[in-house]
Design an enzyme around this catalytic site. Structure first.
Site, PDB file in Angstrom:
ATOM      1  N   GLU A  53      27.027  16.184  38.672  1.00  0.00           N
ATOM      2  CA  GLU A  53      27.760  14.979  38.288  1.00  0.00           C
ATOM      3  C   GLU A  53      28.073  14.991  36.803  1.00  0.00           C
ATOM      4  O   GLU A  53      27.333  15.566  35.994  1.00  0.00           O
ATOM      5  CB  GLU A  53      26.974  13.696  38.617  1.00  0.00           C
ATOM      6  CG  GLU A  53      27.002  13.277  40.064  1.00  0.00           C
ATOM      7  CD  GLU A  53      25.736  13.624  40.804  1.00  0.00           C
ATOM      8  OE1 GLU A  53      25.711  13.472  42.028  1.00  0.00           O
ATOM      9  OE2 GLU A  53      24.779  14.067  40.144  1.00  0.00           O
ATOM     10  N   SER A  54      29.176  14.332  36.464  1.00  0.00           N
ATOM     11  CA  SER A  54      29.548  14.022  35.084  1.00  0.00           C
ATOM     12  C   SER A  54      29.882  12.535  35.034  1.00  0.00           C
ATOM     13  O   SER A  54      30.386  11.968  36.006  1.00  0.00           O
ATOM     14  CB  SER A  54      30.766  14.834  34.632  1.00  0.00           C
ATOM     15  OG  SER A  54      30.514  16.218  34.670  1.00  0.00           O
TER      16      SER A  54
END
Length: 302
Positions: free
Chosen positions: A47-48
């Site tokens: 994830e970002s």
């Protein structure tokens, strides 16, 4: 071309190059959804997060969470890591409490420092629920490369939970069995439920036997897809798993605390703290917490 600052944290750990890595984009003005998705794919981490001005001025920030392929309504290590990143951007180690606006809704966060390492805790915006799901233990076991006799311990059985992100919680008899798991993506896709409009539920494998004496559970988490992968530390899974703990272990009313270890088999050990407040035999509130350490920072030209 705009310059955008970013930081990378290893989350649910106090040591660099362990835990779960997270990229936090701090300057996101002018980015639309498609651009955020492309940037998340460029970082190619599980994830970002993208930090935007809050819609409610009383809150700290609006935060959007992307995998390389899609946007998430909520996720645990991005919430912890982003909360710590924002607190450390202020330049103060003083304890702070603030609200992050995520797609699931407002998420209350608290950040502090102990021994030089930041710790963040957030309250669940959605308490765990158990949608209808009938699982054949043999089929689930086969999708994990196990035998049916290796599924379950004490009164724990396969169950399905979500606190914003869906998981099939699979109890196994011990550490040896957990270490044997070999995830069969095609087989899992055949049996796993999918919430309307969301990804297929992931596999959360857990046992009571642990590596660390102060851990309550040992866990592994597998995300189906093309390709499928194992995640080293999954706060949204622990949020859902709180429902399984309440259902099978029936904690007494009041506050209970559990440390959950994950990522051992990947060489990225992680520790996630779960606190559950029980009232009249049901979950009244729950919180997920953990440490995070910064491992990189820089500027993205996009």
């Amino acid at each position: 071309m705009k310059s955008r600052r970013y930081v990378v944290y290893d989350v649910f750990t106090s040591e660099v190059l362990t835990g779960n890595p997270l990229a936090v984009l701090l300057d996101c003005d002018g980015l639309d959804t498609a651009a955020m998705q492309r940037i998340a794919r460029e970082f190619n981490l599980s994830e970002s997060t993208f930090v935007l001005p809050p819609e409610d001025p009383r809150h700290r920030a609006r935060v959007r969470i992307f995998t390389p392929d899609y946007e998430m309504p909520f996720a645990g290590h991005p919430t912890v890591g982003t909360a710590i990143a924002l607190a450390e951007q202020s330049g103060s180690n003083a304890p702070s409490i603030f609200v992050l606006e995520e797609n699931i809704g407002p998420v209350r966060c608290a950040v502090g420092h102990s021994g030089g390492t930041a710790f963040a805790e957030f309250s669940l915006a959605q308490l765990p629920q158990s949608p209808s799901f009938s699982a054949d233990a043999g089929a689930v076991a086969a999708a994990l490369g196990l035998g049916p006799h290796e599924i379950g311990f004490e009164n724990h059985r396969i169950s399905y939970w979500t606190a914003g992100v869906p998981y099939v919680a699979v109890p196994v008899s011990g550490l040896e069995v957990a270490g044997k798991v070999r995830f069969d993506n095609a087989a899992w896709m055949e049996i796993s439920p999918a919430k309307s409009g969301s990804a297929v539920a992931s596999a959360y494998v857990y046992c009571r036997e642990t590596v660390h004496h102060d851990s309550a559970f040992h866990a592994r988490m597998f995300v189906p897809g093309n390709p499928s992968y194992e995640d080293p530390a999954t706060g949204s899974a622990v949020a859902a798993f709180a429902g399984a703990i309440a259902h099978f272990d029936k904690p007494v009313d009041g506050a209970s605390q559990y440390w959950i270890e994950q990522g051992m088999e990947m060489g990225r050990p992680s520790r996630i703290r779960l606190e559950i407040d029980m009232a009249k035999g049901a979950i009244a509130a729950a919180r997920i917490g953990g440490q995070a350490v910064k491992v990189a920072e820089g500027v993205l030209f996009a």
